[in-house]
Motif scaffolding. Structure first.
Motif, PDB file in Angstrom:
ATOM      1  N   LEU A  30      -8.103 117.359   6.307  1.00 31.85           N
ATOM      2  CA  LEU A  30      -8.092 118.413   7.331  1.00 31.85           C
ATOM      3  C   LEU A  30      -8.529 117.864   8.684  1.00 31.85           C
ATOM      4  O   LEU A  30      -7.954 118.225   9.721  1.00 31.85           O
ATOM      5  CB  LEU A  30      -8.999 119.572   6.915  1.00 31.85           C
ATOM      6  CG  LEU A  30      -8.381 120.553   5.935  1.00 31.85           C
ATOM      7  CD1 LEU A  30      -9.457 121.420   5.293  1.00 31.85           C
ATOM      8  CD2 LEU A  30      -7.331 121.415   6.616  1.00 31.85           C
ATOM      9  N   THR A  31      -9.514 116.987   8.699  1.00 32.09           N
ATOM     10  CA  THR A  31      -9.960 116.378   9.952  1.00 32.09           C
ATOM     11  C   THR A  31      -8.869 115.494  10.536  1.00 32.09           C
ATOM     12  O   THR A  31      -8.579 115.559  11.736  1.00 32.09           O
ATOM     13  CB  THR A  31     -11.249 115.556   9.720  1.00 32.09           C
ATOM     14  OG1 THR A  31     -12.263 116.434   9.236  1.00 32.09           O
ATOM     15  CG2 THR A  31     -11.711 114.873  10.986  1.00 32.09           C
ATOM     16  N   ALA A  32      -8.239 114.686   9.679  1.00 32.40           N
ATOM     17  CA  ALA A  32      -7.193 113.776  10.151  1.00 32.40           C
ATOM     18  C   ALA A  32      -5.951 114.527  10.629  1.00 32.40           C
ATOM     19  O   ALA A  32      -5.239 114.057  11.509  1.00 32.40           O
ATOM     20  CB  ALA A  32      -6.819 112.796   9.036  1.00 32.40           C
ATOM     21  N   ALA A  33      -5.701 115.702  10.053  1.00 30.91           N
ATOM     22  CA  ALA A  33      -4.481 116.458  10.370  1.00 30.91           C
ATOM     23  C   ALA A  33      -4.771 117.678  11.239  1.00 30.91           C
ATOM     24  O   ALA A  33      -3.979 118.615  11.267  1.00 30.91           O
ATOM     25  CB  ALA A  33      -3.809 116.886   9.063  1.00 30.91           C
ATOM     26  N   GLU A  36      -2.001 119.450  13.201  1.00 29.01           N
ATOM     27  CA  GLU A  36      -0.763 119.795  12.500  1.00 29.01           C
ATOM     28  C   GLU A  36      -0.937 121.082  11.706  1.00 29.01           C
ATOM     29  O   GLU A  36      -1.380 121.065  10.562  1.00 29.01           O
ATOM     30  CB  GLU A  36      -0.350 118.657  11.553  1.00 29.01           C
ATOM     31  CG  GLU A  36       0.189 117.442  12.235  1.00 29.01           C
ATOM     32  CD  GLU A  36       1.554 117.663  12.869  1.00 29.01           C
ATOM     33  OE1 GLU A  36       2.261 118.621  12.486  1.00 29.01           O
ATOM     34  OE2 GLU A  36       1.905 116.868  13.749  1.00 29.01           O
ATOM     35  N   PRO A  37      -0.572 122.227  12.304  1.00 33.85           N
ATOM     36  CA  PRO A  37      -0.763 123.500  11.599  1.00 33.85           C
ATOM     37  C   PRO A  37      -0.006 123.572  10.273  1.00 33.85           C
ATOM     38  O   PRO A  37      -0.474 124.202   9.334  1.00 33.85           O
ATOM     39  CB  PRO A  37      -0.249 124.551  12.585  1.00 33.85           C
ATOM     40  CG  PRO A  37       0.298 123.827  13.749  1.00 33.85           C
ATOM     41  CD  PRO A  37      -0.008 122.379  13.626  1.00 33.85           C
ATOM     42  N   GLU A  38       1.128 122.898  10.178  1.00 32.10           N
ATOM     43  CA  GLU A  38       1.907 122.918   8.937  1.00 32.10           C
ATOM     44  C   GLU A  38       1.141 122.257   7.791  1.00 32.10           C
ATOM     45  O   GLU A  38       1.331 122.584   6.635  1.00 32.10           O
ATOM     46  CB  GLU A  38       3.255 122.215   9.140  1.00 32.10           C
ATOM     47  CG  GLU A  38       4.151 122.296   7.929  1.00 32.10           C
ATOM     48  CD  GLU A  38       5.458 121.539   8.108  1.00 32.10           C
ATOM     49  OE1 GLU A  38       6.050 121.190   7.075  1.00 32.10           O
ATOM     50  OE2 GLU A  38       5.884 121.304   9.242  1.00 32.10           O
ATOM     51  N   MET A  39       0.263 121.350   8.151  1.00 32.37           N
ATOM     52  CA  MET A  39      -0.550 120.672   7.143  1.00 32.37           C
ATOM     53  C   MET A  39      -1.869 121.432   6.940  1.00 32.37           C
ATOM     54  O   MET A  39      -2.315 121.633   5.810  1.00 32.37           O
ATOM     55  CB  MET A  39      -0.840 119.233   7.596  1.00 32.37           C
ATOM     56  CG  MET A  39      -1.554 118.379   6.588  1.00 32.37           C
ATOM     57  SD  MET A  39      -0.517 117.755   5.261  1.00 32.37           S
ATOM     58  CE  MET A  39       0.378 116.448   6.061  1.00 32.37           C
TER      59      MET A  39
END
Length: 173
Positions: A30-33, A36-39
């Motif tokens: 979650l931190t890395a992405a 990216e709302p899709e992720m």
């Protein structure tokens, strides 16, 4: 306490420790992405469900007169922290966190299946229900992660400055 009851408690403690690991792996992804709302949307919802499963496992441990294993939990958390720390120090792309989350949810499925089956044999339908819910949610998350491998690759490449990447073969884009 019977042997099967000891086995059941052991599987509950393992499931709790694994839940801690899954939550740490999801947090890293979650931190890395974060951009990216899709992720992040599906991951955030799964993280909420995972916390609910952790509470349910804790309740089942209490129902059996036990508690989570601090040693197991600490071991899983230590492994997750070390993995996360190494990932940051090596500038690990989101793809590595995606891989780790994918592996973690499959471990969660395996642990849940074992817990469910032992609980059924021990005559504990409440624990079997908790385990089945864990498996169902982890299976759904596995499919969700599988649907996002190309997004993870794109994000990883962007993290390393690669731009104008062609779409995956057969994507029709």
């Amino acid at each position: 306490m019977t042997t099967i009851d000891r086995q059941l408690i052991g599987y509950l403690k393992d499931a709790h420790a694994l839940q801690q690991h899954v939550q740490a792996a999801l947090s890293e992804l979650l931190t890395a992405a974060a951009d990216e709302p899709e992720m992040c949307g599906p991951l955030g919802r799964y993280a909420e469900r995972s916390r609910a499963h952790t509470r349910a496992v804790e309740a089942r441990l209490r129902a059996h007169g036990s508690a989570p294993s601090l040693v197991r939990d600490a071991g899983m958390l230590f492994a997750a922290v070390v993995e996360g720390g190494l990932g940051r120090s090596r500038r690990d792309p989101v793809g590595r966190h995606m891989r780790d989350a994918y592996v973690a949810v499959h471990l969660q499925i395996a642990a849940g299946e074992m817990l469910r089956r032992v609980a059924e044999r021990a005559g504990d339908p409440e624990t079997a229900e908790v385990a089945a819910a864990m498996c169902d949610d982890a299976s759904m998350m596995s499919r969700g992660l599988s649907d996002r491998w190309d997004l993870a690759v794109d994000m990883s490449l962007r993290q390393h400055g690669v731009r104008d990447v062609p779409p995956p073969p057969g994507s029709g884009k």
